[in-house]
Design a protein around this motif. Structure first.
Motif, PDB file in Angstrom:
ATOM      1  N   LYS A 121       5.212  -3.100  -4.774  1.00 35.31           N
ATOM      2  CA  LYS A 121       5.670  -2.221  -5.851  1.00 35.31           C
ATOM      3  C   LYS A 121       7.177  -2.380  -6.087  1.00 35.31           C
ATOM      4  CE  LYS A 121       2.198   1.471  -5.974  1.00 35.31           C
ATOM      5  NZ  LYS A 121       1.936   1.430  -7.421  1.00 35.31           N
TER       6      LYS A 121
ATOM      7  N   GLN B 145       4.216   1.871 -17.525  1.00 39.35           N
ATOM      8  CA  GLN B 145       3.464   2.495 -16.440  1.00 39.35           C
ATOM      9  C   GLN B 145       2.982   1.418 -15.475  1.00 39.35           C
ATOM     10  OE1 GLN B 145       3.153   5.946 -16.613  1.00 39.35           O
ATOM     11  NE2 GLN B 145       2.391   5.945 -14.511  1.00 39.35           N
TER      12      GLN B 145
ATOM     13  N   SER C  58       5.839   5.014 -12.149  1.00 36.61           N
ATOM     14  CA  SER C  58       4.932   4.420 -11.164  1.00 36.61           C
ATOM     15  C   SER C  58       3.783   5.382 -10.905  1.00 36.61           C
ATOM     16  CB  SER C  58       5.660   4.137  -9.848  1.00 36.61           C
ATOM     17  OG  SER C  58       4.740   3.702  -8.849  1.00 36.61           O
ATOM     18  N   SER C  59       2.577   4.846 -10.868  1.00 35.68           N
ATOM     19  CA  SER C  59       1.393   5.679 -10.631  1.00 35.68           C
ATOM     20  C   SER C  59       1.098   5.897  -9.154  1.00 35.68           C
ATOM     21  CB  SER C  59       0.166   5.033 -11.293  1.00 35.68           C
ATOM     22  OG  SER C  59       0.318   4.966 -12.685  1.00 35.68           O
ATOM     23  N   THR C  60       2.039   5.543  -8.275  1.00 36.83           N
ATOM     24  CA  THR C  60       1.790   5.691  -6.849  1.00 36.83           C
ATOM     25  C   THR C  60       1.282   7.090  -6.507  1.00 36.83           C
ATOM     26  OG1 THR C  60       2.752   5.587  -4.628  1.00 36.83           O
ATOM     27  CG2 THR C  60       4.195   6.327  -6.404  1.00 36.83           C
TER      28      THR C  60
ATOM     29  N   ASN D 207       0.957   0.131 -12.156  1.00 41.77           N
ATOM     30  CA  ASN D 207      -0.266   0.561 -11.452  1.00 41.77           C
ATOM     31  C   ASN D 207      -0.751  -0.481 -10.447  1.00 41.77           C
ATOM     32  OD1 ASN D 207      -0.855   2.818 -13.571  1.00 41.77           O
ATOM     33  ND2 ASN D 207      -0.681   0.957 -14.779  1.00 41.77           N
TER      34      ASN D 207
ATOM     35  N   ILE E 147      -6.950   3.114 -12.346  1.00 44.72           N
ATOM     36  CA  ILE E 147      -5.893   3.987 -12.858  1.00 44.72           C
ATOM     37  C   ILE E 147      -5.246   3.395 -14.108  1.00 44.72           C
ATOM     38  CG2 ILE E 147      -3.680   5.082 -12.348  1.00 44.72           C
ATOM     39  CD1 ILE E 147      -6.112   6.313 -10.921  1.00 44.72           C
ATOM     40  N   GLY E 148      -4.951   2.101 -14.084  1.00 45.52           N
ATOM     41  CA  GLY E 148      -4.343   1.471 -15.261  1.00 45.52           C
ATOM     42  C   GLY E 148      -5.209   1.595 -16.489  1.00 45.52           C
TER      43      GLY E 148
ATOM     44  N   TRP F 128      -5.058   5.101 -17.839  1.00 48.62           N
ATOM     45  CA  TRP F 128      -3.860   5.313 -18.658  1.00 48.62           C
ATOM     46  C   TRP F 128      -4.032   4.711 -20.046  1.00 48.62           C
ATOM     47  CZ3 TRP F 128      -0.378   8.748 -17.934  1.00 48.62           C
ATOM     48  CH2 TRP F 128       0.133   9.075 -16.673  1.00 48.62           C
TER      49      TRP F 128
ATOM     50  N   HIS G 273       2.415  10.411 -11.232  1.00 45.90           N
ATOM     51  CA  HIS G 273       1.155  10.311 -10.495  1.00 45.90           C
ATOM     52  C   HIS G 273       0.044  11.066 -11.225  1.00 45.90           C
ATOM     53  CE1 HIS G 273      -1.446  11.906  -7.004  1.00 45.90           C
ATOM     54  NE2 HIS G 273      -1.882  10.706  -7.349  1.00 45.90           N
TER      55      HIS G 273
END
Length: 314
Positions: free
Chosen positions: A99, A89, A118-120, A91, A19-20, A23, A142
């Motif tokens: 977190k 951001q 937060s990408s939770t 991740n 995910i990071g 982004w 998200h």
């Protein structure tokens, strides 16, 4: 504050997993400066390889005039990464305590007007805010994998988040060529994942009960519901199913059938037998194609599909 073309666009990415890195590519492709931090060994090399592999796909979608892979900088500490960032951001892995600690650390080193996202994929923002001194600037943002292609980002504020920062976050992600969606009420899993988990639950039941294989379940979505959902989603799909009177007739005609036990409200026990059915089914379906090859084909497909979605549905 309202974002303008002159507003600084410096983003910090904390954690460069799947995910990071998604982004990072998303922001680079849309003309942002990106500073990244990940303590894992070899993180920078892995990120650069991921960017190289994905750049052709984002190029086909269309790059910002200022897009440049060289606008990425890796740094050795989290403090250095966040100190000048306008948007940060996070991740890190989906563990609440971790977190909370990381977000509190980010908060203590970020400049006063920075937005923290937060990408939770499921933790409520109120839970994430508990150790922060400035919780009003924390939002859940998200995204969906691959982040560099799929434009949806769900924005959720916690009890301490103020509306101005939610609106600012919306503007930031919109400038990254995303389709932000503000969710006004906190709920575990938010919206899109709740829908996907419901389908996943039913798919596991079908495989567990010997009704369908993993390949047959995928075929049912790929050549049935999935083709329609890509354009207009379940509500408009059923609106069309009602003919001239739309949803009104659909609910009158088919609504009573919703009471029938068509759904299993609880997920099946994830036994070793079920796991093996799912794993061997997926491996058989993939055949000789590697994950990298499947990802490449997926990306090519998504680029073409998104062009169609934009053309046929606003």
């Amino acid at each position: 504050m309202t974002l303008t073309e002159q507003t600084p666009k410096k983003v910090a990415i904390i954690g460069t997993g799947v995910i990071g890195n998604g982004w990072i590519i998303r922001f680079l492709a849309n003309g942002f400066d990106v500073v990244a931090f990940d303590p894992a060994e070899g993180a920078e090399e892995k990120t650069k390889q991921v960017i190289k592999n994905a750049w052709e796909s984002v190029k086909e979608l269309g790059l910002h005039p200022e897009a440049d892979q060289n606008r990425l900088t890796f740094v050795s500490t989290m403090e250095e990464a966040v100190k000048d960032a306008d948007l940060i951001q996070e991740n890190v892995p989906e563990r609440v305590v971790l977190k909370q600690q990381v977000l509190a650390d980010i908060d203590s080193h970020a400049k006063g007007d920075a937005i923290i996202g937060s990408s939770t994929s499921g933790i409520k923002p109120t839970e994430l805010q508990v150790q922060m001194k400035n919780p009003e600037r924390l939002v859940v943002a998200h995204p969906f994998n691959p982040v560099y292609l799929l434009p949806l980002v769900e924005i959720v504020g916690g009890e301490s988040t103020n509306q101005e920062n939610i609106n600012l976050a919306y503007q930031f992600y919109e400038k990254a060529n995303m389709k932000p969606m503000i969710i006004d009420k906190e709920i575990e899993g938010f919206v899109a994942d709740r829908l996907m988990e419901a389908l996943w639950r039913e798919a596991l039941h079908l495989v567990n009960d010997g009704i369908a294989t993993t390949e047959e379940v995928d075929k049912a979505i790929t050549y049935g519901a999935g083709l329609r959902w890509a354009q207009m989603g379940p509500f408009m799909t059923f609106h069309l199913a009602g003919g001239e009177q739309g949803m009104r007739h659909m609910l009158e005609q088919f609504g009573p059938a919703l009471k029938l036990p068509w759904t299993k409200l609880e997920a099946p026990e994830l036994t070793d037998e079920l796991k093996e059915r799912v794993i061997t089914g997926c491996e058989s379906h993939a055949g000789e194609r590697s994950v990298a090859e499947l990802e490449r084909r997926r990306n090519e497909f998504l680029v073409k599909l998104m062009d169609l979605v934009e053309e046929y549905w606003p």
